[in-house]
Design an enzyme around this catalytic site. Structure first.
Site, PDB file in Angstrom:
ATOM      1  N   GLY A 213       0.634  -1.176  -0.072  1.00  0.00           N
ATOM      2  CA  GLY A 213      -0.086   0.204   0.162  1.00  0.00           C
ATOM      3  C   GLY A 213       0.848   1.104   0.418  1.00  0.00           C
ATOM      4  O   GLY A 213       1.422   1.578   0.435  1.00  0.00           O
TER       5      GLY A 213
ATOM      6  N   GLN B  83       2.777   9.697   0.582  1.00  0.00           N
ATOM      7  CA  GLN B  83       4.272   9.405   0.792  1.00  0.00           C
ATOM      8  C   GLN B  83       5.561  10.076   0.135  1.00  0.00           C
ATOM      9  O   GLN B  83       6.058   9.880  -0.084  1.00  0.00           O
ATOM     10  CB  GLN B  83       4.650   7.606   1.622  1.00  0.00           C
ATOM     11  CG  GLN B  83       3.838   6.996   2.436  1.00  0.00           C
ATOM     12  CD  GLN B  83       2.886   5.849   2.069  1.00  0.00           C
ATOM     13  OE1 GLN B  83       2.473   5.083   1.957  1.00  0.00           O
ATOM     14  NE2 GLN B  83       4.197   5.140   3.082  1.00  0.00           N
TER      15      GLN B  83
ATOM     16  N   CYS C 123       5.217  -0.152   7.012  1.00  0.00           N
ATOM     17  CA  CYS C 123       4.987   0.810   6.823  1.00  0.00           C
ATOM     18  C   CYS C 123       6.663   1.311   5.985  1.00  0.00           C
ATOM     19  O   CYS C 123       7.366   1.479   6.176  1.00  0.00           O
ATOM     20  CB  CYS C 123       5.330   1.975   7.615  1.00  0.00           C
ATOM     21  SG  CYS C 123       4.101   3.681   5.880  1.00  0.00           S
ATOM     22  N   LEU C 124       6.791   1.660   4.266  1.00  0.00           N
ATOM     23  CA  LEU C 124       7.391   2.100   3.325  1.00  0.00           C
ATOM     24  C   LEU C 124       8.109   3.904   3.703  1.00  0.00           C
ATOM     25  O   LEU C 124       9.211   3.544   3.680  1.00  0.00           O
ATOM     26  CB  LEU C 124       6.636   2.359   2.087  1.00  0.00           C
ATOM     27  CG  LEU C 124       6.118   1.102   1.410  1.00  0.00           C
ATOM     28  CD1 LEU C 124       5.737   1.234  -0.245  1.00  0.00           C
ATOM     29  CD2 LEU C 124       8.121   0.477   1.238  1.00  0.00           C
TER      30      LEU C 124
ATOM     31  N   HIS D 159      -4.833   1.969   7.670  1.00  0.00           N
ATOM     32  CA  HIS D 159      -3.213   2.324   7.832  1.00  0.00           C
ATOM     33  C   HIS D 159      -2.853   3.753   5.905  1.00  0.00           C
ATOM     34  O   HIS D 159      -2.754   4.468   6.662  1.00  0.00           O
ATOM     35  CB  HIS D 159      -2.529   1.375   7.266  1.00  0.00           C
ATOM     36  CG  HIS D 159      -1.351   0.923   6.804  1.00  0.00           C
ATOM     37  ND1 HIS D 159      -0.284   1.348   8.290  1.00  0.00           N
ATOM     38  CD2 HIS D 159      -0.296   2.358   6.773  1.00  0.00           C
ATOM     39  CE1 HIS D 159       1.509   1.446   8.080  1.00  0.00           C
ATOM     40  NE2 HIS D 159       1.084   2.496   6.289  1.00  0.00           N
ATOM     41  N   GLU D 160      -3.242   3.463   5.261  1.00  0.00           N
ATOM     42  CA  GLU D 160      -3.097   4.072   4.197  1.00  0.00           C
ATOM     43  C   GLU D 160      -4.129   5.573   4.107  1.00  0.00           C
ATOM     44  O   GLU D 160      -3.423   6.464   3.996  1.00  0.00           O
ATOM     45  CB  GLU D 160      -3.308   3.522   2.661  1.00  0.00           C
ATOM     46  CG  GLU D 160      -3.030   2.403   2.692  1.00  0.00           C
ATOM     47  CD  GLU D 160      -1.255   2.600   2.434  1.00  0.00           C
ATOM     48  OE1 GLU D 160      -1.015   3.389   2.583  1.00  0.00           O
ATOM     49  OE2 GLU D 160      -0.347   1.513   2.459  1.00  0.00           O
TER      50      GLU D 160
ATOM     51  N   HIS E 274      -2.536   7.297   6.772  1.00  0.00           N
ATOM     52  CA  HIS E 274      -0.766   9.257   5.288  1.00  0.00           C
ATOM     53  C   HIS E 274      -1.594  10.074   4.916  1.00  0.00           C
ATOM     54  O   HIS E 274      -1.467  11.187   5.532  1.00  0.00           O
ATOM     55  CB  HIS E 274      -0.677   7.711   5.001  1.00  0.00           C
ATOM     56  CG  HIS E 274      -0.010   7.136   5.150  1.00  0.00           C
ATOM     57  ND1 HIS E 274       1.761   7.012   5.398  1.00  0.00           N
ATOM     58  CD2 HIS E 274       0.645   5.920   5.506  1.00  0.00           C
ATOM     59  CE1 HIS E 274       2.234   6.564   6.116  1.00  0.00           C
ATOM     60  NE2 HIS E 274       1.759   5.541   5.671  1.00  0.00           N
TER      61      HIS E 274
END
Ligand code: QAP
Ligand code: CO
Length: 173
Positions: free
Chosen positions: A46, A51, A92-93, A134-135, A138
Site C-alpha cells: 500500500g 508518502q 510502512c514504506l 493504515h493508508e 497517511h
C-alpha cells in the site's frame, strides 16, 4: 512511468493533511500509475500519495501475491461496520525496517472513486481492512508509529534519523 521518492519518518511532510481530488484527470492518473510502480519497486502492499509528497486524497494498494491486482482509491471515505479490535503486525514504506502490532477496526466500508472518477464501494475485512485504514491515516498525516508508546516511537525515530544522517554524509576514509 517513473519512480517517486518515498518520504521517511520523521519527515514533517508526512504530517500534512491531504486535500480532496477535484477531478480525476490524466495528470492524476499519471501520478497514480507512478505510485503503483513505486509501490511494486519498494515491495509494498500500500502507498498513500502523502508518502510521495503529493498532498491529495488518493492511495494505491495491491495485496495479491504477484502484483496482479492494483487497486486505486481516490477520495476514500471510511465507515466502520464492525469496530471489534483486530491486531496486525504493521510495517510502512515510510518507516522501513520496523514492524509493530497495531489494533484497527475489524470490518469497514470504503466509498471511493476509481481511476475514471466513477464511484465504487467495497466492504473490507482482514488485511484489506488493515491496509486501507493504515493508508487513509497517511492522508490525515498519521503514521502507525503514532499508535505505539512514546518510548517505542522515539526509539524508531532516533534510529531512522541516524540512518538518514549516515546516508547524507560521505563515506569516511
Ligand atoms: C501498510 O505497508 C500495511 O519496513 C503497507 O523494509 C502493512 O507496504 C498494511 C515495507 C502491513 C497492512 C499490514 C516495509 C517494505 C512495506 C518495510 C507496506 C520494508 C519494506 C510496507
Ligand atoms: Co504506511
Amino acid at each position: 512511468m517513473s519512480l517517486m521518492t518515498i518520504l521517511e519518518f520523521p519527515d514533517p511532510r508526512l504530517r500534512k493533511v491531504a486535500a480532496p481530488v477535484a477531478v480525476v484527470d490524466d495528470s492524476i492518473r499519471e501520478i497514480l500509475d507512478n505510485m503503483i510502480e513505486t509501490m511494486y519497486d519498494a515491495e509494498g502492499i500500500g502507498l498513500a500519495a502523502t508518502q510521495v509528497n503529493v498532498h491529495k486524497r488518493m492511495l494505491v494498494m495491491d495485496i495479491s501475491e504477484d502484483h496482479a491486482e492494483p487497486m486505486i482509491f481516490v477520495n476514500p471515505e471510511i465507515t466502520v461496520l464492525d469496530p471489534e479490535p483486530m491486531g496486525y503486525e504493521e510495517g510502512c514504506l515510510s518507516v522501513p525496517g520496523y514492524y509493530e502490532m497495531v489494533t484497527r477496526h475489524r470490518k469497514v466500508l470504503i466509498k471511493a472513486l476509481d481511476r475514471n472518477g466513477d464511484p465504487f464501494e467495497i466492504e473490507a475485512e482482514g488485511i484489506l481492512a488493515v491496509c486501507i485504514q493504515h493508508e487513509i491515516d497517511h492522508l490525515d498525516g498519521k503514521l502507525f508509529v503514532d499508535y505505539l508508546s512514546a518510548l517505542k516511537r522515539q526509539r524508531i525515530k532516533s534510529k531512522l534519523e541516524k540512518e538518514h544522517r549516515q546516508q547524507k554524509s560521505p563515506t569516511p576514509a
